[in-house]
Write an enzyme that holds these catalytic residues in place. Structure first.
Site, mmCIF file in Angstrom:
data_model
loop_
_atom_site.group_PDB
_atom_site.id
_atom_site.type_symbol
_atom_site.label_atom_id
_atom_site.label_comp_id
_atom_site.label_asym_id
_atom_site.label_seq_id
_atom_site.Cartn_x
_atom_site.Cartn_y
_atom_site.Cartn_z
ATOM 1 N N LYS A 152 0.860 -1.206 0.000
ATOM 2 C CA LYS A 152 0.000 0.000 0.000
ATOM 3 C C LYS A 152 0.885 1.240 0.000
ATOM 4 C CE LYS A 152 -1.698 1.586 4.066
ATOM 5 N NZ LYS A 152 -1.425 2.988 4.384
ATOM 6 N N CYS A 186 -4.538 12.609 12.213
ATOM 7 C CA CYS A 186 -5.331 11.371 12.181
ATOM 8 C C CYS A 186 -5.234 10.777 13.586
ATOM 9 C CB CYS A 186 -4.790 10.419 11.123
ATOM 10 S SG CYS A 186 -3.288 9.628 11.632
ATOM 11 N N ARG A 211 0.655 14.624 12.846
ATOM 12 C CA ARG A 211 1.189 14.312 11.510
ATOM 13 C C ARG A 211 1.290 15.554 10.620
ATOM 14 N NH1 ARG A 211 -0.985 8.644 9.560
ATOM 15 N NH2 ARG A 211 0.916 8.762 8.322
ATOM 16 N N ASP A 253 4.689 0.383 12.011
ATOM 17 C CA ASP A 253 3.437 -0.167 11.476
ATOM 18 C C ASP A 253 3.211 -1.620 11.889
ATOM 19 O OD1 ASP A 253 3.538 1.610 8.290
ATOM 20 O OD2 ASP A 253 3.076 2.240 10.324
HETATM 21 C C1 EPZ Z 1 4.481 6.773 6.240
HETATM 22 O O1 EPZ Z 1 3.755 7.851 6.820
HETATM 23 C C2 EPZ Z 1 3.505 5.610 6.162
HETATM 24 N N1 EPZ Z 1 2.366 5.988 5.319
HETATM 25 C C3 EPZ Z 1 3.015 5.267 7.565
HETATM 26 O O2 EPZ Z 1 2.179 4.121 7.456
HETATM 27 C C4 EPZ Z 1 4.216 4.895 8.434
HETATM 28 O O3 EPZ Z 1 3.782 4.640 9.736
HETATM 29 C C5 EPZ Z 1 5.213 6.068 8.434
HETATM 30 O O4 EPZ Z 1 5.596 6.389 7.071
HETATM 31 C C6 EPZ Z 1 6.476 5.737 9.216
HETATM 32 O O5 EPZ Z 1 7.088 4.603 8.663
HETATM 33 C C7 EPZ Z 1 2.508 5.972 3.974
HETATM 34 O O6 EPZ Z 1 3.576 5.663 3.447
HETATM 35 C C8 EPZ Z 1 1.309 6.346 3.169
HETATM 36 P P1 EPZ Z 1 6.694 10.035 8.395
HETATM 37 P P2 EPZ Z 1 4.414 9.342 6.856
HETATM 38 O O7 EPZ Z 1 6.672 11.285 7.613
HETATM 39 O O8 EPZ Z 1 5.217 9.544 5.636
HETATM 40 C C9 EPZ Z 1 6.531 13.321 11.802
HETATM 41 C C10 EPZ Z 1 0.250 2.824 7.763
HETATM 42 O O9 EPZ Z 1 -0.241 2.303 8.764
HETATM 43 N N2 EPZ Z 1 6.515 14.278 10.685
HETATM 44 O O10 EPZ Z 1 7.849 9.100 8.252
HETATM 45 O O11 EPZ Z 1 3.332 10.288 7.161
HETATM 46 C C11 EPZ Z 1 5.274 12.455 11.846
HETATM 47 O O12 EPZ Z 1 4.251 13.124 12.542
HETATM 48 C C12 EPZ Z 1 0.792 4.238 7.829
HETATM 49 O O13 EPZ Z 1 0.362 2.262 6.643
HETATM 50 C C13 EPZ Z 1 6.617 15.641 10.957
HETATM 51 O O14 EPZ Z 1 6.712 16.061 12.117
HETATM 52 O O15 EPZ Z 1 5.366 9.206 8.118
HETATM 53 C C14 EPZ Z 1 5.762 11.219 12.549
HETATM 54 O O16 EPZ Z 1 5.747 11.443 13.943
HETATM 55 C C15 EPZ Z 1 0.582 4.861 9.205
HETATM 56 N N3 EPZ Z 1 6.611 16.523 9.931
HETATM 57 C C16 EPZ Z 1 7.210 11.086 12.066
HETATM 58 O O17 EPZ Z 1 7.586 12.370 11.573
HETATM 59 C C17 EPZ Z 1 6.517 16.100 8.624
HETATM 60 O O18 EPZ Z 1 6.534 16.949 7.706
HETATM 61 C C18 EPZ Z 1 7.389 10.078 10.925
HETATM 62 O O19 EPZ Z 1 6.464 10.406 9.930
HETATM 63 C C19 EPZ Z 1 6.411 14.717 8.362
HETATM 64 C C20 EPZ Z 1 6.410 13.826 9.412
#
Ligand code: EPZ
Length: 421
Positions: free
Chosen positions: A22, A118, A123, A308
């Site tokens: 996904k 969410c 996020r 995840d």
């Molecule tokens: C991706 O989300 C995945 N989703 C998530 O999977 C997964 O949990 C996550 O990566 C971590 O591996 C998709 O790929 C669609 P991040 P993403 O940016 O990209 C913070 C699932 O269950 N952050 O790596 O949104 C954020 O809040 C989903 O399939 C900022 O602060 O994750 C988090 O605490 C859930 N500012 C951390 O970084 C930003 O601009 C990691 O987030 C971006 C993120």
């Protein structure tokens, strides 16, 4: 809304086919915006999130055809006539923010709704925006939307992320393929989904090196071509289904799985006493003894233990011999499955980012509620091992990330059915 009814029914045995990822598909699809030529994805998963991304791309003017029962996505972005990603689609799925970088790179302007938070956390997308600004984008936040423009196109830049972000790396990587000059992304995410995106972009004519490491270098090119690309196997679905034989005591072969996708997860399972065998078809998994041993888990960016899979691992550790501590270091609120597992008799104490789980002899089936995608599947895993019936409501969360879960588990002997709520 549907509900899923699971009745503890002893060991699961058999084979489970693992679908395309996904989280790879959700970043590969927006890549179509980078080229006027057709981009076709094979091995695509059949999930509601994929339908949502298809709707979003179509609203921008892309053509998205779902073929072969959804396993092939034929896309063409020859005529992008709308550059605004509306809130009513973006709020359903935060991965929608991934159209921002490609639209900016292709046409120099885009308006994308901020995704909003969410269940698992606020996020924000500040890291996405900062990376695009480093490449010359002018961004203005107004009425809940990001108004972005890059007159004269994006320019290559050296940009260091303050910490690892999968989505921000993906947005910047896609944008950089058409920027003028060289971009170097430091503290880049190393997830297999990033590698899969880079390999697809390279097939389209992008010049990328270092993907899979924390430093990715991209030489911008004038245009990208079309391509056909298979979506990488879903490592989170793989890890989830590897736990089904472990929590119930059987043996299951996860078809298409490789240890490289779930290395840290396999190491942790072996520490807990699980036997994992790489076969020519996938990963064969069984619990070596009568009980798994308690283990401590800390979630980290790849190649560490995936956030995840934290909820699913917690379900297993609720039935382990001893006390385990799970530390969630990626998201600020990702233990919402804990109160639902406690309803099933689990002993869990949550303090901030730490959850202490003391294994119990047997969980008891109960009515529980899905709160987010991975929490919902952890409740199903718990239900497979519990005594009696577990009714998981709000399974629309589940359908975002798991195709045909009742068929795949039912084929291995699980007593599981989907009913209208
Ligand atoms: C991706 O989300 C995945 N989703 C998530 O999977 C997964 O949990 C996550 O990566 C971590 O591996 C998709 O790929 C669609 P991040 P993403 O940016 O990209 C913070 C699932 O269950 N952050 O790596 O949104 C954020 O809040 C989903 O399939 C900022 O602060 O994750 C988090 O605490 C859930 N500012 C951390 O970084 C930003 O601009 C990691 O987030 C971006 C993120």
């Amino acid at each position: 809304m549907d509900k899923i009814v699971v009745t503890g029914n002893g060991p699961l045995n058999g084979q489970i086919p693992i679908a395309g990822a996904k989280n790879a598909c959700l970043t590969l699809m927006p890549a179509t915006l980078l080229s006027e030529e057709p981009l076709t994805l094979t091995n695509a998963p059949r999930l509601s999130d994929i339908k949502t991304m298809s709707e979003l791309l179509a609203s921008l003017g892309a053509e998205v055809s779902s073929l072969q029962d959804g396993q092939v996505l034929a896309m063409s972005s020859h005529d992008i006539h709308n550059h605004k990603a509306d809130y009513d689609i973006v709020r359903k799925m935060r991965a929608s923010i991934l159209v921002l970088g490609p639209m900016l790179a292709r046409d120099g302007h885009a308006v994308v709704s901020l995704p909003g938070g969410c269940a698992i956390g606020a996020r924000p997308v500040d890291l996405h925006l900062k990376a695009l600004e480093a490449m010359g984008a002018e961004l203005e936040l107004r009425d809940g939307y990001v108004h972005a423009k890059a007159t004269g196109g994006l320019k290559g830049a050296v940009h260091e992320f303050p910490f690892v972000s999968v989505g921000a790396t993906e947005n910047a990587l896609m944008a950089a393929t058409l920027a003028k000059g060289t971009t170097v992304l430091k503290t880049a995410a190393r997830e297999p989904e990033i590698v899969d995106l880079a390999e697809c972009l390279i097939k389209m004519g992008a010049q990328i090196e270092g993907h899979g490491t924390s430093e990715i270098t991209i030489q911008g090119v004038d245009r990208l071509n079309g391509a056909t690309h298979p979506v990488v196997t879903d490592r989170i679905e793989l890890g989830t289904y590897m736990l089904a034989p472990v929590i119930t005591g059987g043996e299951v072969e996860c078809l298409g799985g490789t240890r490289a996708l779930v290395g840290a997860f396999c190491d942790k399972l072996e520490e807990a006493g699980v036997a994992i065998e790489e076969t020519d078809k996938g990963l064969k998994v069984r619990r070596a003894g009568d009980l798994v041993k308690a283990v401590n888990v800390t979630t980290e960016p790849f190649p560490g233990f995936p956030t995840d899979l934290q909820a699913q691992m917690m379900a297993l550790l609720c039935t382990a011999d001893g006390t385990s501590v799970l530390e969630e270091k990626i998201f600020e609120n990702r233990f919402m499955h804990a109160p639902e597992l406690i309803r099933m008799g689990a002993e869990i104490d949550v303090q901030g980012g730490l959850a202490t789980v003391t294994g119990v002899k047997r969980l008891k089936g109960a009515p529980v509620m899905a709160t987010d995608l991975r929490a919902s599947v952890s409740l199903i895993l718990a239900g497979l091992a519990a005594e009696g019936e577990t009714v998981v409501s709000r399974v629309y969360h589940l359908d975002r990330g798991y195709e045909r879960v009742e068929e795949k588990l039912g084929a291995c002997g699980a007593k599981i059915e989907r009913l209208p709520e």
